[in-house]
Design an enzyme around this catalytic site. Structure first.
Site, PDB file in Angstrom:
ATOM      1  N   ASN A 286      -4.356   6.125  -1.135  1.00 38.23           N
ATOM      2  CA  ASN A 286      -3.614   6.476   0.084  1.00 38.23           C
ATOM      3  C   ASN A 286      -2.878   7.803  -0.040  1.00 38.23           C
ATOM      4  OD1 ASN A 286      -4.420   4.330   1.654  1.00 38.23           O
ATOM      5  ND2 ASN A 286      -2.738   3.007   1.017  1.00 38.23           N
TER       6      ASN A 286
ATOM      7  N   HIS B   4      -2.944  -3.379  -5.919  1.00 36.42           N
ATOM      8  CA  HIS B   4      -3.297  -2.960  -4.564  1.00 36.42           C
ATOM      9  C   HIS B   4      -4.793  -3.138  -4.340  1.00 36.42           C
ATOM     10  CE1 HIS B   4      -3.803   0.358  -1.352  1.00 36.42           C
ATOM     11  NE2 HIS B   4      -3.530  -0.805  -0.790  1.00 36.42           N
TER      12      HIS B   4
ATOM     13  N   GLU C  61      -6.109  -0.934  -7.444  1.00 35.83           N
ATOM     14  CA  GLU C  61      -5.161  -0.024  -8.081  1.00 35.83           C
ATOM     15  C   GLU C  61      -4.112  -0.873  -8.798  1.00 35.83           C
ATOM     16  OE1 GLU C  61      -5.158   3.936  -5.272  1.00 35.83           O
ATOM     17  OE2 GLU C  61      -3.936   2.246  -4.595  1.00 35.83           O
TER      18      GLU C  61
ATOM     19  N   SER D  82       0.818  -1.213   0.000  1.00 34.68           N
ATOM     20  CA  SER D  82       0.000   0.000   0.000  1.00 34.68           C
ATOM     21  C   SER D  82       0.849   1.260   0.000  1.00 34.68           C
ATOM     22  CB  SER D  82      -0.922   0.020   1.232  1.00 34.68           C
ATOM     23  OG  SER D  82      -0.147  -0.007   2.417  1.00 34.68           O
TER      24      SER D  82
END
Length: 310
Positions: free
Chosen positions: A216, A166, A178, A145
């Site tokens: 993130n 991800h 992702e 991540s």
């Protein structure tokens, strides 16, 4: 002349087939919540999955977790057909095998995906070893991540066949994946990872290999600013959470979300970003976050974080 063109066409089709090998057998390294979740989704969509971890006990727990998750699915989808529901569970579980030998499992894989501890050296060591054992066509991918995919890939000789996938927790429910490509990731590899994500019933988004990718990169600085806002005495954590839920329509406020994600995970991400870009104000440290982590208060998983859960 016609024979020449026919031969060239066959060669072209043969090369294309090699470049676009369908991902059928997936090896997932890591039997934790993320790894087991990815294994469940891949097995449900007809992929042959080998789930790998260091002990049989961890793997038994992972398979039991997958079975429990499938039972919850069956309650909703097969409410009036219990026999069909049980058949569905058994069919999915038949697609999952387990192993404590990553090297052996990788030898028959089209995709090797790791979902292990967020430690660069551990990931590099793993892929460096598997690089010598996996088939040449096999794609390697990381579920990290926060760590740069290019740094993880650097331990292998297949930079063109290395990318990021991800997933989000809980994997069976969260639709987003992702898909991350580095500057060395080939278009064929990237397309294969996109197609694999779609085959899992997920919605993939394309990302560059930048800190935090998309979600993130936006989410963590937002949470950190909420913590700093509270540290400055400009709002209580309760009021900030209520404000973001009612004012922005978020399902959780930033402090509730932090406790759900894990304060140790938050700190790990921030420490990595701070080390790489110390002058970026978005990556500034929080004394409160550091204090809670030092006290072992990681959030929901330890019973206390910003809030108490005992």
């Amino acid at each position: 002349m016609m024979a020449f063109f026919t031969q060239q066409l066959r060669r072209s089709l043969s090369t294309s087939a090699l470049r676009h090998v369908a991902i059928k057998h997936v090896t997932i390294i890591g039997g934790g919540q993320m790894g087991a979740g990815i294994a469940q989704v891949a097995a449900t969509t007809g992929h042959s999955v080998t789930l790998v971890d260091t002990s049989e006990d961890i793997l038994k727990k992972a398979v039991k977790g997958i079975e429990g998750s499938l039972k919850r699915v069956v309650k909703k989808k097969f409410a009036e057909k219990p026999e069909a529901g049980e058949e569905f569970i058994q069919k999915v579980l038949q697609n999952v095998s387990t192993s404590t030998d990553a090297g052996s499992a990788a030898q028959s894989s089209d995709l090797v995906l790791e979902a292990i501890v967020e430690n660069l050296k551990v990931k590099q060591d793993l892929f460096g070893r598997l690089d010598k054992l996996a088939p040449e066509h096999a794609i390697f991918a990381s579920n990290t991540s926060s760590l740069p995919i290019s740094d993880i890939a650097s331990s292998t000789s297949r930079l063109d066949r290395f990318g990021g996938l991800h997933f989000f927790n809980p994997v069976p429910m969260m639709k987003l994946v992702e898909v991350i490509g580095t500057s060395a990731t080939s278009q064929e590899t990237f397309d294969s990872l996109l197609n694999f994500s779609k085959m899992l019933g997920k919605t993939p988004v394309s990302c560059k290999d930048t800190p935090g990718f998309i979600v993130n990169r936006l989410l963590v600085p937002y949470i950190m600013e909420a913590i700093r806002l509270h540290e400055r005495g400009h709002g209580s954590k309760e009021d900030i959470d209520v404000a973001m839920k009612l004012g922005a329509g978020y399902p959780m406020g930033p402090f509730e979300l932090s406790d759900y994600v894990g304060l140790d995970t938050m700190k790990f991400i921030m420490d990595g970003w701070t080390a790489k870009d110390p002058d970026n104000p978005l990556f500034g440290q929080s004394e409160l976050l550091n204090k809670l982590v030092a006290e072992g208060k990681y959030g929901r998983k330890t019973g206390e974080g910003f809030y108490k859960y005992k």
